[in-house]
Design an enzyme around this catalytic site. Structure first.
Site, PDB file in Angstrom:
ATOM      1  CE  LYS A  73      47.115  44.553  34.177  1.00 56.45           C
ATOM      2  NZ  LYS A  73      47.390  45.326  35.399  1.00 56.45           N
ATOM      3  CB  THR A  75      47.524  36.345  39.585  1.00 53.46           C
ATOM      4  OG1 THR A  75      46.378  36.831  40.286  1.00 53.46           O
ATOM      5  CG2 THR A  75      47.841  34.931  40.058  1.00 53.46           C
ATOM      6  NE  ARG A  96      47.937  49.636  39.273  1.00 48.79           N
ATOM      7  CZ  ARG A  96      46.801  49.630  38.602  1.00 48.79           C
ATOM      8  NH1 ARG A  96      46.202  50.753  38.314  1.00 48.79           N
ATOM      9  NH2 ARG A  96      46.253  48.502  38.207  1.00 48.79           N
ATOM     10  CE  LYS A 107      40.959  45.889  38.901  1.00 47.94           C
ATOM     11  NZ  LYS A 107      41.881  45.475  39.952  1.00 47.94           N
ATOM     12  CB  ALA A 275      44.851  51.807  34.948  1.00 48.58           C
ATOM     13  CG  PHE A 303      42.604  48.822  33.172  1.00 46.67           C
ATOM     14  CD1 PHE A 303      41.898  47.811  33.833  1.00 46.67           C
ATOM     15  CD2 PHE A 303      42.351  50.122  33.524  1.00 46.67           C
ATOM     16  CE1 PHE A 303      40.970  48.115  34.822  1.00 46.67           C
ATOM     17  CE2 PHE A 303      41.408  50.435  34.523  1.00 46.67           C
ATOM     18  CZ  PHE A 303      40.716  49.423  35.158  1.00 46.67           C
ATOM     19  CG  PHE A 384      41.186  29.431  33.473  1.00 40.23           C
ATOM     20  CD1 PHE A 384      40.261  29.673  34.485  1.00 40.23           C
ATOM     21  CD2 PHE A 384      41.985  30.475  33.041  1.00 40.23           C
ATOM     22  CE1 PHE A 384      40.137  30.941  35.049  1.00 40.23           C
ATOM     23  CE2 PHE A 384      41.881  31.736  33.595  1.00 40.23           C
ATOM     24  CZ  PHE A 384      40.943  31.979  34.603  1.00 40.23           C
ATOM     25  CD1 TRP A 412      44.491  32.372  41.085  1.00 42.45           C
ATOM     26  CD2 TRP A 412      44.042  30.194  40.855  1.00 42.45           C
ATOM     27  NE1 TRP A 412      43.336  32.104  41.794  1.00 42.45           N
ATOM     28  CE2 TRP A 412      43.042  30.771  41.669  1.00 42.45           C
ATOM     29  CE3 TRP A 412      43.975  28.824  40.574  1.00 42.45           C
ATOM     30  CZ2 TRP A 412      41.982  30.029  42.200  1.00 42.45           C
ATOM     31  CZ3 TRP A 412      42.922  28.082  41.095  1.00 42.45           C
ATOM     32  CH2 TRP A 412      41.936  28.680  41.897  1.00 42.45           C
TER      33      TRP A 412
END
Length: 560
Positions: A73, A75, A96, A107, A275, A303, A384, A412
């Site tokens: 998210k 990224t 954030r 994480k 979150a 999230f 991907f 990415w």
């Protein structure tokens, strides 16, 4: 050849002097406070300046419920801002700040990934400009003044067994969840049970991120309920005369932090409430300032959309008057297959049957954004290498049935170039005539129970909500305090639409149990706790901290 790690990519970057980045926003050196060559704070008083009349667009990025497969998210948020810049838009990304707890825990950091990152990545993920330390200091000053008041005679008649304010530290430390303090001699304070929250779960953080200016922040801090007296009446920070000194500690932290993406797009990284406990968005001041200086602002909610987007819209937008012009809902083929029951080690194999079973999770979030909140949306598939065309076609087909386009995102691997398809759809949605205005999930006039019921039935798809006896008593107390008009902040697992993190996809035939309801009067919302949500996480068996190191030249490794 193997892929480079995020930190290797970030360390190879040649960032621009932050004064050049500020210049893209029309800011002079007098408008910013430098924190070295690549970071600066921007004075919030610039919001009072008149800007050229225009119509800035706010783009909200959200996602499906997170899975171990990853969604990307942040990224995507960064990559879209870079792509918008490539399309000639004056764009800015508003994010954030990461918490040290997750950085050293499980994480990892929160500065994007691959070729869609904000830099200096190490600084952002570590101490940055000291904002979180200031928030922790303000929180703990209030705690110290509260306990000192009791020790010095307790003029307000505070019941030590009804103290609700806890100390905080920005670290995952389960040992501090429940402690006894004030032990020792009579001069060492009053002995009582206490505990610590992680800094990002502090109400100071939530108030900080929802404040419109320093005066509003001071008022919000003053309204924080810290305890109840022997008569059952609320005791506030203002009654302890603490909010002025707390605001002093926060006055510099309140200035948004200016950094940049790998491609030189300006970025505000400011504030960071949890979150799944708090509202999970960057500060109102940073978002408004971003819209003051840029034509396209891309921001993210925390999230999945059931938590992050719901709170962004029902809490942040309701309080601030902000309105997104388009919403990006991020998903991956891998994460959807995981929602369909495929184990993590088998996600690289084409499996249309599992994808079809997992797709309802995405479709529920799409329905919520477009049908409950009435906002235009696009689904971004973070691609991907092993995703197949058949899998991508299936997602497109199902989303188009709901009137929502799907765009492939390759930010990415390719940075802004990989986000052009998505950015073009975002521009189309943001600039089209709005058929409807933003609708909230509930109206503020409803009762606390009715608001909670609206969220769990409309957003989660539950059949209803059950309240424990403790929650019933707490709701009655909040109603006596006259706080029923405040919005609701649901504290729920991020991994499921239910309050049981093991129930993936789009479950039906379930109810939500609310076990605790507390008033965050300073932040301006009511927190409803469900499931096993806690305000102080612990470290995993193998914390990320074990991999993080620094060499003799000061070069950090292992952050990613």
């Amino acid at each position: 050849m193997g892929f480079k790690s995020d930190i290797e990519i970030a360390q190879e970057a040649k960032p621009q002097d932050i004064r050049e980045v500020a210049g893209k926003l029309g800011l002079t050196e007098d408008d910013i406070e430098l924190y070295g060559k690549y970071k600066a704070k921007v004075d919030y008083n610039l919001l009072k300046q008149e800007r050229v009349s225009r119509n800035p667009k706010l783009i909200l990025t959200t996602a499906i419920n997170p899975t171990p497969a990853g969604e990307g998210k942040t990224t995507t948020t960064i990559g879209v801002a870079d792509a918008l810049s490539k399309l000639g838009k004056n764009s800015l990304v508003a994010l954030r700040e990461p918490s040290l707890g997750p950085v050293f825990g499980i994480k990892g950091g929160a500065a994007g990934g691959g070729y869609a990152q904000v830099v200096p990545m190490e600084d952002i993920n570590l101490h940055f400009t000291g904002d979180f330390h200031a928030i922790g200091a303000a929180n703990n000053l209030l705690a110290a003044m509260l306990d000192n008041h009791i020790h010095q005679g307790n003029q307000l008649g505070i019941d030590p067994k009804k103290i609700t304010w806890r100390r905080c530290v920005d670290m995952n430390d389960r040992q501090l969840r429940n402690i006894v303090n004030g032990m020792g001699k009579k001069t060492d304070g009053v002995t009582r049970q206490d505990g610590f929250d992680i800094t990002v779960a502090s109400e100071v953080m939530a108030a900080f991120c929802l404040a419109s200016d320093i005066a509003d922040l001071k008022a919000r801090l003053g309204r924080i309920i810290v305890a109840y007296n022997y008569q059952g009446e609320a005791v506030t920070a203002e009654q302890l005369k603490a909010n002025g000194a707390m605001a002093v500690l926060l006055k510099d932290a309140l200035k948004p932090n200016l950094v940049q993406t790998l491609e030189g797009t300006p970025a505000f990284v400011h504030g960071g409430p949890f979150a799944n406990i708090a509202h999970g968005c960057n500060s109102v001041i940073a978002t408004k300032m971003a819209m003051h200086f840029a034509d396209y602002v891309v921001t993210e909610a925390g999230f999945g959309a059931d938590l992050g987007a719901e709170k962004f819209l029902d809490i942040k937008c309701r309080m601030s008057g902000l309105r997104p012009d388009a919403v990006i809902i991020v998903a991956t083929v891998r994460a959807l297959k995981y929602n369909g029951g495929v184990p993590k080690d088998q996600l690289n194999t084409e499996n249309l049957e599992a994808l079809e079973k997992g797709l309802p999770n995405l479709l529920k979030h799409v329905e919520n954004i477009t049908q409950v909140f009435k906002l235009p949306a696009v689904v971004a598939i973070n691609q991907f290498p092993l995703d197949t065309q058949a899998e991508l076609n299936l997602i497109k087909e199902k989303c188009e049935e709901l009137g929502v386009n799907v765009a492939i995102s390759e930010v990415w691997a390719k940075g802004g170039e990989g986000g052009l398809e998505l950015a073009k759809e975002v521009v189309r949605l943001a600039e089209q005539e709005k058929e409807e205005e933003l609708q909230f999930c509930y109206e503020e006039e409803l009762s606390i129970k009715e608001k909670i019921n609206a969220i769990v039935t409309k957003i989660y798809g539950a059949d209803g909500v059950d309240f424990t006896k403790e929650a019933e008593k707490e709701i009655a107390t909040i109603e006596k305090l006259g706080l029923t008009k405040l919005p609701i902040c649901m504290a729920k697992t991020q991994y499921s639409l239910t309050d049981d993190q093991t129930r993936l996809g789009r479950p039906t035939g379930f109810r939500i149990t609310v076990r605790q309801v507390t008033a965050s009067a300073g932040a301006g919302f009511i927190v409803a706790l469900t499931g096993e949500i806690m305000k102080m996480p612990g470290l995993p068996k193998v914390p990320s901290a074990e991999r993080i190191d620094v060499d003799e030249n000061g070069v950090i490794s292992g952050l990613f």
